[in-house]
Scaffold this motif. Sequence first.
Motif, PDB file in Angstrom:
ATOM      1  N   ASN A 265     -19.454 -48.186  50.058  1.00 26.53           N
ATOM      2  CA  ASN A 265     -19.046 -47.462  49.176  1.00 26.53           C
ATOM      3  C   ASN A 265     -19.669 -47.588  47.948  1.00 26.53           C
ATOM      4  N   GLY A 266     -21.004 -47.953  48.042  1.00 24.08           N
ATOM      5  CA  GLY A 266     -21.580 -47.824  46.840  1.00 24.08           C
ATOM      6  C   GLY A 266     -21.772 -46.193  46.410  1.00 24.08           C
ATOM      7  N   HIS A 267     -21.454 -46.015  44.918  1.00 25.63           N
ATOM      8  CA  HIS A 267     -21.598 -44.651  44.361  1.00 25.63           C
ATOM      9  C   HIS A 267     -22.820 -44.515  43.525  1.00 25.63           C
ATOM     10  N   ALA A 268     -23.734 -43.783  43.765  1.00 24.94           N
ATOM     11  CA  ALA A 268     -25.159 -43.596  43.119  1.00 24.94           C
ATOM     12  C   ALA A 268     -25.566 -41.895  43.124  1.00 24.94           C
ATOM     13  N   SER A 269     -26.418 -41.697  42.479  1.00 29.72           N
ATOM     14  CA  SER A 269     -27.253 -40.548  42.410  1.00 29.72           C
ATOM     15  C   SER A 269     -28.578 -40.722  43.109  1.00 29.72           C
ATOM     16  N   ALA A 270     -28.875 -39.555  43.254  1.00 26.67           N
ATOM     17  CA  ALA A 270     -30.180 -39.422  43.847  1.00 26.67           C
ATOM     18  C   ALA A 270     -31.528 -40.265  43.010  1.00 26.67           C
ATOM     19  N   GLY A 271     -31.471 -40.147  41.784  1.00 22.56           N
ATOM     20  CA  GLY A 271     -32.198 -41.009  41.014  1.00 22.56           C
ATOM     21  C   GLY A 271     -32.050 -42.473  40.922  1.00 22.56           C
ATOM     22  N   ASP A 272     -30.760 -42.845  41.132  1.00 19.86           N
ATOM     23  CA  ASP A 272     -30.388 -44.326  41.279  1.00 19.86           C
ATOM     24  C   ASP A 272     -31.195 -44.801  42.514  1.00 19.86           C
ATOM     25  N   LEU A 273     -31.334 -44.130  43.717  1.00 20.29           N
ATOM     26  CA  LEU A 273     -31.792 -44.438  44.915  1.00 20.29           C
ATOM     27  C   LEU A 273     -33.309 -44.447  44.569  1.00 20.29           C
ATOM     28  N   ALA A 274     -33.809 -43.556  43.943  1.00 16.83           N
ATOM     29  CA  ALA A 274     -35.315 -43.525  43.915  1.00 16.83           C
ATOM     30  C   ALA A 274     -35.614 -44.768  43.007  1.00 16.83           C
ATOM     31  N   ARG A 275     -35.053 -44.974  41.866  1.00 16.70           N
ATOM     32  CA  ARG A 275     -35.514 -45.880  41.160  1.00 16.70           C
ATOM     33  C   ARG A 275     -35.482 -47.283  41.936  1.00 16.70           C
ATOM     34  N   PHE A 276     -34.416 -47.617  42.644  1.00 13.88           N
ATOM     35  CA  PHE A 276     -34.295 -48.930  43.431  1.00 13.88           C
ATOM     36  C   PHE A 276     -35.459 -48.967  44.381  1.00 13.88           C
ATOM     37  N   TYR A 277     -35.910 -48.009  44.994  1.00 11.84           N
ATOM     38  CA  TYR A 277     -36.700 -48.112  46.096  1.00 11.84           C
ATOM     39  C   TYR A 277     -38.104 -47.927  45.508  1.00 11.84           C
TER      40      TYR A 277
END
Length: 384
Positions: A265-277
């Motif tokens: 149940n992490g809540h995130a945006s597409a940008g959050d995912l891309a920056r993380f990876y």
Amino acid sequence: MTLINGHVSPGFEPVQQAFETLFLEYGEIGSAVTLIHEGETVVNLWAGTRDKEGQHPWQENTRLNVFSVSKAVVAVAVLQLVERGALSLDQKIAELWPEFAQSGKQDITVRQVLTHRSGVNAFHPKVPDDAIYDWQSITGWIAEETPWWTPGEEQGYSPLLYGWILGEVVRRASGCDSFNAYVQQHIASPLGLNWTFGLRDDELAEIADVTGLKSPRGQKSGGLLAEAISNDPRGLTAKAFSNPLSLMVGTNQPPWRQAQIPAANGHASAGDLARFYAALADTADLRLLPASHRSLCWEEQTHTERDKVLHCPISLAAGFMRILPEGVQSQRYFCHPGAGGSLGYGDNSENFGFGYVSRAMGLSITMDERAELLLQSVYRCLRG
């Protein structure tokens, strides 16, 4: 025609074309995609609506439940503590969490949970629906649970228990008050992410609602997974996904959104995912992990032709899945999909981080065909 918002750098127009195709042919209703290559955001697109009624447009930073994409954050939290010497991968969990030693779990290691080989995949007894919303309650249930097989001998995906087990390990090893407190201090804050486990009251209205995908093109069905649940409703696979039932039906409701369910149940945006990876794919970026531990994200740790829970072939690194889009060859790739279609993906060979989120939930077990279409276009752009 759905209005596509955002920007694409020259040379990456095929990614926008693929994104448009999702709305034209795949039944997409609200989603976003972000690509960061060599430190530069070269694709940042969003379109559709974020609410059930279709009244509120998707925004650049719209967040939603990314389900098992969240497991990558759990993995990095563990790997950070390993790198700092607060943990070791082959350390017994019971050394940090003595209550966990019950019922044959005394020798289970951090590595076994991280690579889905612990056998602690689902609850045997019926668990109360509201137990998943209370950390102390759910970790108490886990402490009493019995492995489904001899730990270490088999590989079987742990949809939910993975996160609570490792989340409790992170909490105890770090001394933080909660798993989310650790994430905010050591993962979200250094990267400027708005990736949260347990939302505040004032955040609830901004979260996108998820719903089923209605696709005229159809989707790869759950196949063997759905068959396993149907054939044995009291078996491991069925219980892993639906005991308690609130795991299946609560995801648009405040109790789910405000709990800490690290695996889902992490809540995130597409940008959050891309920056993380992107931070993991770029070896020069030391904000999450040093180069000495980065390869654990993509080097295979375990593989099976038939996972005992998902009933399909699965290759795993240390907390990440190893899945390539069809027709693509690469070396240092790593990802984690989420139920319904969202995907975080990185490629150290090509130095990019990718995030795709959608509120229209498809049926794929691993990489959704919409995310796959986008990634295929990404690789074409990078390789000419």
